[in-house]
Design an enzyme around this catalytic site. Structure first.
Site, PDB file in Angstrom:
ATOM      1  N   HIS A 316     -31.361  57.811 101.173  1.00 23.27           N
ATOM      2  CA  HIS A 316     -31.574  58.031  99.742  1.00 23.27           C
ATOM      3  C   HIS A 316     -33.062  58.203  99.496  1.00 23.27           C
ATOM      4  O   HIS A 316     -33.880  57.565 100.154  1.00 23.27           O
ATOM      5  CB  HIS A 316     -31.051  56.827  98.944  1.00 23.27           C
ATOM      6  CG  HIS A 316     -30.861  57.125  97.500  1.00 23.27           C
ATOM      7  ND1 HIS A 316     -31.880  57.011  96.590  1.00 23.27           N
ATOM      8  CD2 HIS A 316     -29.775  57.573  96.819  1.00 23.27           C
ATOM      9  CE1 HIS A 316     -31.420  57.363  95.411  1.00 23.27           C
ATOM     10  NE2 HIS A 316     -30.154  57.719  95.514  1.00 23.27           N
ATOM     11  N   ASP A 373     -22.096  57.003  98.141  1.00 23.81           N
ATOM     12  CA  ASP A 373     -21.074  57.973  98.519  1.00 23.81           C
ATOM     13  C   ASP A 373     -20.430  57.710  99.868  1.00 23.81           C
ATOM     14  O   ASP A 373     -19.488  58.406 100.247  1.00 23.81           O
ATOM     15  CB  ASP A 373     -21.672  59.386  98.505  1.00 23.81           C
ATOM     16  CG  ASP A 373     -21.898  59.847  97.093  1.00 23.81           C
ATOM     17  OD1 ASP A 373     -21.088  59.478  96.238  1.00 23.81           O
ATOM     18  OD2 ASP A 373     -22.892  60.544  96.851  1.00 23.81           O
TER      19      ASP A 373
HETATM   20  N1  ACO Z   1     -29.008  61.344 108.473  1.00 29.70           N
HETATM   21  C1  ACO Z   1     -29.956  61.515 109.438  1.00 29.70           C
HETATM   22  N2  ACO Z   1     -31.267  61.590 109.186  1.00 29.70           N
HETATM   23  C2  ACO Z   1     -31.647  61.502 107.912  1.00 29.70           C
HETATM   24  C3  ACO Z   1     -30.724  61.322 106.844  1.00 29.70           C
HETATM   25  C4  ACO Z   1     -29.365  61.246 107.178  1.00 29.70           C
HETATM   26  N3  ACO Z   1     -28.421  61.080 106.234  1.00 29.70           N
HETATM   27  N4  ACO Z   1     -31.386  61.260 105.674  1.00 29.70           N
HETATM   28  C5  ACO Z   1     -32.694  61.389 105.980  1.00 29.70           C
HETATM   29  N5  ACO Z   1     -32.845  61.540 107.330  1.00 29.70           N
HETATM   30  C6  ACO Z   1     -34.107  61.670 108.058  1.00 29.70           C
HETATM   31  C7  ACO Z   1     -34.671  63.076 107.929  1.00 29.70           C
HETATM   32  O1  ACO Z   1     -34.261  63.910 108.991  1.00 29.70           O
HETATM   33  C8  ACO Z   1     -36.169  62.794 107.987  1.00 29.70           C
HETATM   34  O2  ACO Z   1     -36.539  62.601 109.323  1.00 29.70           O
HETATM   35  P1  ACO Z   1     -38.022  63.040 109.863  1.00 29.70           P
HETATM   36  O3  ACO Z   1     -38.984  62.180 109.098  1.00 29.70           O
HETATM   37  O4  ACO Z   1     -37.964  62.769 111.307  1.00 29.70           O
HETATM   38  O5  ACO Z   1     -38.146  64.497 109.506  1.00 29.70           O
HETATM   39  C9  ACO Z   1     -36.309  61.458 107.259  1.00 29.70           C
HETATM   40  O6  ACO Z   1     -35.049  60.805 107.422  1.00 29.70           O
HETATM   41  C10 ACO Z   1     -36.615  61.609 105.770  1.00 29.70           C
HETATM   42  O7  ACO Z   1     -35.639  62.487 105.227  1.00 29.70           O
HETATM   43  P2  ACO Z   1     -35.873  63.407 103.947  1.00 29.70           P
HETATM   44  O8  ACO Z   1     -34.828  64.470 103.911  1.00 29.70           O
HETATM   45  O9  ACO Z   1     -37.298  63.818 103.896  1.00 29.70           O
HETATM   46  O10 ACO Z   1     -35.632  62.329 102.804  1.00 29.70           O
HETATM   47  P3  ACO Z   1     -35.287  62.640 101.323  1.00 29.70           P
HETATM   48  O11 ACO Z   1     -35.714  61.480 100.550  1.00 29.70           O
HETATM   49  O12 ACO Z   1     -35.812  63.983 100.916  1.00 29.70           O
HETATM   50  O13 ACO Z   1     -33.673  62.780 101.358  1.00 29.70           O
HETATM   51  C11 ACO Z   1     -31.394  62.535 101.007  1.00 29.70           C
HETATM   52  C12 ACO Z   1     -32.792  61.980 100.729  1.00 29.70           C
HETATM   53  C13 ACO Z   1     -31.308  63.996 100.551  1.00 29.70           C
HETATM   54  C14 ACO Z   1     -30.359  61.741 100.193  1.00 29.70           C
HETATM   55  C15 ACO Z   1     -31.088  62.436 102.518  1.00 29.70           C
HETATM   56  O14 ACO Z   1     -31.167  61.080 102.944  1.00 29.70           O
HETATM   57  C16 ACO Z   1     -29.747  63.041 102.905  1.00 29.70           C
HETATM   58  O15 ACO Z   1     -29.663  64.253 103.106  1.00 29.70           O
HETATM   59  N6  ACO Z   1     -28.667  62.216 103.018  1.00 29.70           N
HETATM   60  C17 ACO Z   1     -27.353  62.705 103.297  1.00 29.70           C
HETATM   61  C18 ACO Z   1     -26.711  63.262 102.030  1.00 29.70           C
HETATM   62  C19 ACO Z   1     -26.317  62.175 101.074  1.00 29.70           C
HETATM   63  O16 ACO Z   1     -25.676  61.188 101.441  1.00 29.70           O
HETATM   64  N7  ACO Z   1     -26.675  62.360  99.799  1.00 29.70           N
HETATM   65  C20 ACO Z   1     -26.303  61.433  98.726  1.00 29.70           C
HETATM   66  C21 ACO Z   1     -27.489  60.894  98.043  1.00 29.70           C
HETATM   67  S1  ACO Z   1     -27.007  59.657  96.882  1.00 29.70           S
HETATM   68  C22 ACO Z   1     -26.390  60.493  95.563  1.00 29.70           C
HETATM   69  O17 ACO Z   1     -26.694  61.587  95.253  1.00 29.70           O
HETATM   70  C23 ACO Z   1     -25.415  59.746  94.764  1.00 29.70           C
END
Ligand code: ACO
Length: 439
Positions: A316, A373
């Protein structure tokens, strides 16, 4: 004095200094009621000629708000100061709607009045049924929602004047009341069943369930325990401060667009798999994994940066700790499955996957925890909803958050049209070349 009457301090008694090539400017630092201070950068461009750069707004507050507070490090979520766990346990979604919209919990009389108003707005204009029939039979219900909610502005002209406070509140009541009806219609249309009219003798969520699952040819009685479970899910999703869809609603509304069009914009944003579409994506992922023995290889795929695979329902932008909503959701999932006598193998997969991820250095270092979720798909499926409806249910719940935030923005004297700037990296100025002279 009531805690919510305490106006946030506008000045933390601190300032921040920005030094650009030896030129220094001082910026005020503002404090909220709780949470981090914010550096007011509003005059940076005027004083230095430079913009700030923050893709994804990771360090930028776009507004001040009194509605919802999140402490992502501690895993805290408050609606108008009340912890989400207490609201999920003791309140109802309709009471939470009143709270988010008005700032205080209602007394009995205020609640009954609110319930009466919302009940009397649950029907949609009869002509809307013909609007639905224009969609393809196999349309995704979120596609139907994007179009049909936007179309409300064509049916309810008398609540589109954003400068009239009375029209603003009528639009808010209409949105909260009509959204379940429209979501149920999207579902009924997708399965070829007749639309079911709302029943005002039922509670908000029980009424929604009957509009989704009743048929005209036989009686339907709502299971109160299942209605309570869905109501709790609605509470968990009701607002989440300046998330992507809420920011979209605010940005759309900042130009003076009418509230129905703004909520339609929020629905479009919510649809994406990084946001509201994650519950659908999380369930699909669990289905693909299928059994506990396949978890290890899936986790390896997630850890391989080149695979592009993420663990859906994990991570998140704000929570760097366990999402407090995920805890309530996990408990609700167990309760619902037990009540229904359902033995869903995906629950076992989800719990094992969660345990493996929580103890794996990759996820620990990146502070990736289950979000709301991760479990919601399992419980929604057990309640009888198809996967394509999951994000629609999220939209029904979030409607109050969107409309409360929209209303707060319109009533904020600091409100301006949202107009971000950019770091331009395209071509410099050049002269037009006639087509026959181009290489
Ligand atoms: N699985 C694996 N790796 C992940 C995940 C994940 N679910 N989420 C983040 N990471 C990693 C990224 O690859 C990144 O790694 P790096 O630093 O080596 O490049 C690091 O963690 C940071 O990730 P970002 O994408 O920069 O973080 P951001 O804050 O932009 O993303 C997000 C948040 C979009 C929710 C992300 O965690 C994600 O895509 N999760 C999966 C989708 C999801 O469950 N969304 C629901 C959100 S809650 C809601 O809307 C109710």
């Amino acid at each position: 004095m009531n805690a919510s009457d305490k106006a946030p301090k506008s000045d933390a008694g601190k300032s921040a200094i920005l030094d650009i090539a030896g030129k220094q400017i001082t910026m005020p630092v503002r404090s909220g009621t709780v949470g981090p201070d914010v550096i007011d950068i509003g005059k940076v461009y005027a004083n230095t000629g430079a913009f700030t750069y923050d893709p994804g707004f990771t360090s930028t507050a776009n507004c001040s708000s009194k509605i919802t507070f999140i402490d992502g490090d501690k895993g805290v979520l408050l609606y108008r100061g009340y912890p989400i766990e207490q609201l999920a346990e003791h309140s109802s979604h309709l009471e939470v709607c009143y709270l988010l919209l008005n700032g205080e919990l209602p007394n009995q009389k205020q609640f009954e009045e609110f319930r009466g108003i919302v009940s009397r707005h649950t029907m949609v204009h009869e002509q809307m049924t013909r609007f639905y029939q224009g969609f393809r039979r196999d349309a995704h219900p979120m596609a139907v929602m994007c179009g049909s909610v936007g179309a409300l502005s064509a049916f309810y002209h008398d609540s589109t004047d954003i400068n009239d406070p009375r029209q603003r509140i009528i639009a808010a009541h209409r949105m909260i009341a009509k959204m379940p009806t429209m979501a149920a219609m999207a579902y009924k249309y997708s399965i070829g069943q007749p639309f079911i009219y709302p029943r005002n003798d039922l509670d908000y969520t029980a009424n929604f369930l009957q509009m989704c699952f009743a048929v005209p040819c036989e009686p339907y009685s709502v299971n109160p325990i299942l209605a309570r479970a869905l109501d709790r899910i609605f509470i968990l999703h009701a607002d989440h401060e300046q998330n992507a869809s809420t920011s979209t609603v605010r940005l759309a509304g900042s130009s003076g667009a009418n509230p129905f069009a703004c909520i339609a914009a929020g629905i479009a944003c919510l649809w994406g798999p990084a946001h509201g579409g994650a519950n659908e994506a999380a369930l699909k992922m669990l289905e693909e994994i299928g059994t506990v023995k396949n978890i290890k290889s899936h986790v390896e795929k997630v850890k391989d940066k080149n695979s592009g695979v993420r663990l859906m329902g994990f991570g998140h932008r704000v929570y760097k700790n366990y999402d407090p909503r995920a805890k309530v959701m996990q408990k609700t999932t167990h309760e619902v499955l037990k009540l229904l006598g359902v033995n869903d193998p995906l629950l076992e997969v989800a719990m094992e996957l969660e345990q493996i991820a929580l103890h794996d250095d990759f996820f620990i270092e990146k502070k990736l925890y289950p979000n709301v979720d991760f479990y919601s798909g399992i419980v929604l499926r057990a309640l009888g909803f198809p996967v394509s409806m999951f994000t629609v249910l999220f939209a029904v719940a979030r409607t109050v958050g969107w409309i409360a935030q929209w209303k707060e923005m319109i009533e904020d004297p600091e409100q301006k049209i949202g107009r971000p700037r950019q770091l331009y990296v395209g071509s410099g100025p050049r002269d037009y070349v006639q087509v026959d002279k181009r290489a």
